[in-house]
Design a protein around this motif. Structure first.
Motif, PDB file in Angstrom:
ATOM      1  N   ILE A   1       6.415 -15.374  22.153  1.00  9.54           N
ATOM      2  CA  ILE A   1       7.485 -15.417  21.150  1.00  9.54           C
ATOM      3  C   ILE A   1       7.908 -16.865  20.936  1.00  9.54           C
TER       4      ILE A   1
ATOM      5  N   VAL B   1      10.983 -11.314  18.706  1.00  4.58           N
ATOM      6  CA  VAL B   1      12.172 -12.141  18.495  1.00  4.58           C
ATOM      7  C   VAL B   1      13.321 -11.336  17.895  1.00  4.58           C
TER       8      VAL B   1
ATOM      9  N   ILE C   1      15.166  -9.152  20.600  1.00  4.13           N
ATOM     10  CA  ILE C   1      16.124  -9.938  21.378  1.00  4.13           C
ATOM     11  C   ILE C   1      17.304 -10.353  20.507  1.00  4.13           C
TER      12      ILE C   1
ATOM     13  N   ARG D   1      13.541 -14.233  26.493  1.00  4.78           N
ATOM     14  CA  ARG D   1      12.347 -14.696  25.764  1.00  4.78           C
ATOM     15  C   ARG D   1      11.363 -15.354  26.719  1.00  4.78           C
TER      16      ARG D   1
ATOM     17  N   ASP E   1       4.451 -20.117  21.381  1.00  4.21           N
ATOM     18  CA  ASP E   1       5.637 -20.824  21.860  1.00  4.21           C
ATOM     19  C   ASP E   1       5.302 -22.296  22.091  1.00  4.21           C
TER      20      ASP E   1
ATOM     21  N   GLU F   1      17.711 -16.480  25.688  1.00  5.51           N
ATOM     22  CA  GLU F   1      16.595 -17.396  25.875  1.00  5.51           C
ATOM     23  C   GLU F   1      15.859 -17.089  27.166  1.00  5.51           C
TER      24      GLU F   1
ATOM     25  N   ASN G   1       7.581 -14.101  27.625  1.00  6.87           N
ATOM     26  CA  ASN G   1       6.452 -15.014  27.457  1.00  6.87           C
ATOM     27  C   ASN G   1       5.702 -15.233  28.758  1.00  6.87           C
TER      28      ASN G   1
END
Length: 429
Positions: free
Chosen positions: A336, A289, A292, A355, A375, A352, A359
């Motif tokens: 994440i 996280v 990013i 992410r 998540d 987003e 994932n």
């Protein structure tokens, strides 16, 4: 080395150098049927000026640090770190005992024992080095608090420690290593020069190391409360799993996978902080996280940079997995958790999307021996890019106490049993 070899060398040493020069330290080998396993640990950092100890304490001061074990055993030994030091770190002496209670420098009466290093009370640890103490006969149990006390006698230049201890340590002037409680102590929430505690445990016992960022390090956890998500997990494992498994927290607040931040990037510290732990059989990798978010905060999140970061994520994970598998260590990937509500990072739709792409790869690549969908565990069902209000600490990024408990509950313990690589680990560590 068997008994006869040791006896021959002892006689030869005495004949050549005299008895005083040939004193031996206690055997580092565990008892039959036992092996060394990490029971507590933290990830060393190069401490900044706000966290560093004053030079007067390094020249002649005492630090007593309270740590909670996640695995019991018959003997203990301590790992002391000068890994970021720029010169020799000198300890005048050290001790270990049973802490009376969290938040206090007081130890249980009569429990203090000296820590030795190859039989010597004092030790000089080179810059970049980590030393193990000699074993101490001290039966300990999972969930027990130990007090490790160091007398500091020489400034290492750059100091090594851990900034986010979430636990009180105690600083005092002079040599108070054997004091039942420290006179004139100042309480701080740091660890200094202490990287791990190992126990001699029965052979089925192993260690699970969790590598991560501030969510694993325990941002927002209660000081001395031992309520990080890894603490919840350790208690759950002790309660529900038949075979003993320590839980070691290798999280660093602000930590990233690919770039240095408040600590070294995970790809560079994975060997030392994860694979270098005694008895490790499982690793959980839960990070990303901040990679990013920092890209966004620095206004460097161009389409090209986001695409490159996704590829870098994959490469770094695959490299760590390969190194772990070469050691017989099972690697479990974690997705994440949402952070669209973070006022600090203020992520945009493209962040987003990255992410989600990371994932998706963690879930579907097949690269990991298991996947923890954190998540899914913490997201708001109505707004999946946000943390659930139940689990949000209030900053849109870090889980609440309920969120930390939910992460621990989201770990399927049967997946630890199924991991094929854990079966290949020998008992040589």
């Amino acid at each position: 080395m068997n008994f006869f070899h040791r006896a021959y060398l002892a006689v030869l040493c005495v004949a050549l150098f005299g008895l005083s020069a040939c004193a031996t330290s206690p055997s580092r080998e565990p008892a039959a049927g036992q092996h060394w396993v990490a029971s507590w640990g933290t990830s060393p950092q190069a401490l900044g000026q706000p966290e560093s100890l004053p030079a007067t304490l390094w020249r002649d001061g005492t630090v007593r640090q309270i740590v909670r074990l996640s695995l019991g055993g018959s003997r203990v030994r301590v790992r002391v770190s000068n890994v970021y030091g720029t010169q020799m770190m000198v300890l005048g002496e050290a001790s270990i005992g049973r802490a009376l209670r969290a938040g206090s420098s007081e130890v249980v009466a009569g429990s203090l024992q000296p820590l030795r290093f190859n039989g010597q009370a004092a030790v000089r640890i080179p810059a970049g080095g980590e030393y193990l103490s000699d074993p101490v006969e001290m039966p300990v149990a999972a969930g027990q608090d130990l007090a490790v006390t160091l007398h500091l006698s020489g400034d290492p230049g750059q100091q090594t420690g851990h900034a986010g201890a979430r636990t009180h340590s105690f600083l005092a002037p002079g040599r108070q290593t054997n004091a039942p409680s420290l006179d004139g102590a100042q309480a701080v929430t740091r660890w200094y020069a202490l990287a791990g505690v190992e126990v001699s445990a029965d052979s089925p016992a192993r260690a699970l190391v969790v590598a991560g960022d501030s969510i694993t390090d325990g941002y927002g956890a209660t000081t001395d409360g031992n309520n990080r998500w890894t603490d919840y997990l350790a208690r759950r494992i002790a309660r529900e799993r038949k075979q003993p498994l320590a839980v070691i927290n290798a999280g660093i607040g602000g930590g990233r996978l690919l770039r240095d931040g408040l600590g070294s990037n995970l790809a560079s510290r994975f060997e030392r902080d994860v694979l270098g732990r005694a008895g490790v059989s499982h690793a959980i990798v839960f990070i990303g996280v901040n990679d990013i978010g920092v890209l966004r905060r620095a206004k460097e999140d161009t389409p090209e940079a986001l695409a490159a970061m996704l590829d870098d994520f994959k490469q770094a994970h695959l490299q760590m997995i390969a190194r772990a598998h070469a050691r017989g260590v099972c690697v479990i990937g974690a997705t994440i958790t949402p952070f669209m509500g973070s006022g600090y990072y203020q992520p945009a739709a493209a962040n987003e999307a990255l992410r989600q792409a990371v994932n998706d790869w963690v879930r579907r690549s097949g690269a990991f021996d298991g996947v923890l969908d954190f998540d899914r565990a913490l997201r708001d069902p109505q707004q999946p890019s946000y943390l659930s209000k139940t689990y949000d600490s209030g900053d849109g990024l870090h889980p609440s106490h309920a969120g930390y408990a939910a992460l621990a509950e989201a770990v399927p313990l049967e997946s630890l049993e199924r991991c094929a690589y854990s079966r290949r680990v020998g008992s040589t560590q």
